[in-house]
Design an enzyme around this catalytic site. Structure first.
Site, PDB file in Angstrom:
ATOM      1  N   CYS A  67      32.242  43.899  36.195  1.00  0.00           N
ATOM      2  CA  CYS A  67      31.401  42.816  35.672  1.00  0.00           C
ATOM      3  C   CYS A  67      30.059  43.312  35.153  1.00  0.00           C
ATOM      4  CB  CYS A  67      31.209  41.728  36.725  1.00  0.00           C
ATOM      5  SG  CYS A  67      30.311  42.234  38.213  1.00  0.00           S
ATOM      6  N   HIS A  81      28.464  39.295  41.341  1.00  0.00           N
ATOM      7  CA  HIS A  81      29.102  39.128  40.028  1.00  0.00           C
ATOM      8  C   HIS A  81      28.042  38.755  38.993  1.00  0.00           C
ATOM      9  CE1 HIS A  81      32.480  38.594  37.353  1.00  0.00           C
ATOM     10  NE2 HIS A  81      32.141  37.353  37.058  1.00  0.00           N
ATOM     11  N   HIS A 134      32.482  37.236  30.758  1.00  0.00           N
ATOM     12  CA  HIS A 134      32.360  38.141  31.910  1.00  0.00           C
ATOM     13  C   HIS A 134      33.651  38.918  32.089  1.00  0.00           C
ATOM     14  CE1 HIS A 134      34.306  35.056  34.863  1.00  0.00           C
ATOM     15  NE2 HIS A 134      34.458  34.626  33.634  1.00  0.00           N
TER      16      HIS A 134
END
Length: 399
Positions: free
Chosen positions: A277, A337, A349
């Protein structure tokens, strides 16, 4: 009434003195360990970007300080504190870079994507990646592996096949050569200015190579390890030209991010071969002329705060969204994240693969899981921050 003999009194006093001595030694050891911990917390709170592995061992009435660090100012601060506290010590801390490197404390990544690991072995965790042409610091060697530090400060191990060690002067000479940067997601360098010729290697977006000449719509290029090849001119640009045309904006970040759609998730990945990520957001920003920290938990400390209450109408394209565990009375916040806002209530993402998700609960791509663990958003673009490196302002690949 029994009288205390002189022998009993002697042993009593001896035991008392030994006990007091042991207490003094224990108190001194506790103080010494506290000082080591204080220095580490001050100078090297994040072991991903700073090395300070020091311990104290009692030896013949003194303490032997052993371990290693790449922070001479931290070692000096520790020794001063111990001297001020009248603690007798022997300094055996190894300052890095190691003298065994014989001055070759700099280097360049010489393959399209080098896998950097948490320990010096191929079975170790993939910590991060570095792409072709990235300048690095080298701190020490262990067998066929080198402990290196990338421009974003990350410390990790790379095998000898991924780097070329250089002296400071050699790196500076490389920096002033003309270069090209590869701008497509994936491609090849060829032996001749002909796509049907033998590939020299693969290349990925962001790879930087020394420019030798132009021939038949190809650039003749040189690798840090001396290999020569030809790269398609339509898929690359002279580095300085690319840099001068750089006008990073929310729109350009979104355009770049969508070019990476579908790239597979790879833990530790920071290249177009695979991204986690934060590796995804790092790659998107690098291709727009900005080096940002490696991990989501580091990226969250850069830029300016925009939102923390799901007021998504405040966000602009290119803003970073952070997700994880909210702080409680007994636990600290944990960022796990990150994604990037692209407008229209959506963010892009790397989750399984690079994908677009929505904060709109009526949308087909609504991401309820991440909305429920949303923490905050930060604006990194066009911000001044010690954790951000602008390639326009910093001569990372200067010519």
């Amino acid at each position: 009434m029994r009288l205390i003999t002189s022998e009993v009194l002697f042993f009593f006093l001896l035991s008392f003195m030994i006990s007091c001595g042991n207490l003094e030694e224990k108190a001194e050891k506790v103080l010494l360990e506290e000082q080591i911990s204080t220095i580490k917390n001050k100078f090297a709170p994040d072991k991903r970007v700073a090395l300070f592995q020091v311990e104290a061992v009692a030896r013949e009435g003194k303490y032997l300080l052993k371990g290693e660090s790449n922070l001479p100012e931290a070692v000096s601060a520790l020794k001063k504190r111990l001297s001020d506290d009248n603690i007798d010590f022997i300094d055996s801390i190894q300052l890095l870079p190691s003298a065994d490197l014989e001055g070759k404390t700099r280097g360049l990544i010489t393959i399209s994507v080098a896998n950097l690991r948490s320990n010096p072995k191929h079975s170790a965790e993939l910590a991060t990646q570095a792409t072709l042409g990235t300048p690095i610091k080298i701190y020490k060697k262990k067998g066929d592996w080198s402990l290196i530090q990338t421009p974003d400060g990350y410390l990790a191990w790379v095998d000898d096949g991924g780097i070329v060690p250089l002296t400071e002067d050699e790196l500076e000479r490389w920096k002033i050569t003309k270069k090209i940067i590869y701008t497509e997601t994936y491609g090849h360098v060829y032996e001749r200015p002909d796509k049907s010729s033998q590939p020299v290697s693969d290349v990925v977006a962001g790879n930087v190579l020394e420019l030798l000449d132009e021939q038949n719509d190809f650039y003749a290029v040189k690798y840090p390890d001396g290999r020569i090849g030809y790269v398609d001119g339509s898929k690359s640009q002279p580095y300085q030209q690319w840099l001068e045309s750089m006008e990073p904006s929310g729109e350009s970040l979104v355009t770049t991010s969508k070019q990476l759609m579908g790239i597979p998730y790879l833990w530790g990945g920071t290249s177009t071969k695979g991204v986690d990520c934060s590796g995804f957001t790092k790659t998107v920003f690098f291709l727009n002329g900005l080096v940002i920290p490696r991990d989501a938990s580091q990226q969250v400390h850069t830029g300016i705060p925009i939102d923390s209450i799901q007021s998504f109408d405040l966000l602009e394209k290119g803003d970073l969204l952070f997700f994880g565990r909210k702080a409680t009375d007994s636990t600290r916040e944990k960022v796990v994240h990150v994604g990037m806002w692209i407008g229209d209530n959506q963010f892009i993402h790397s989750s399984g693969k690079v994908r677009i998700s929505s904060m709109d609960n009526k949308a087909d791509n609504y991401d309820e899981f991440n909305r429920n663990r949303y923490l905050r958003s930060k604006r990194v673009l066009k911000q001044e921050d010690k954790g951000l490196i602008s390639l326009v302002k910093t001569p990372l690949f200067k010519e």
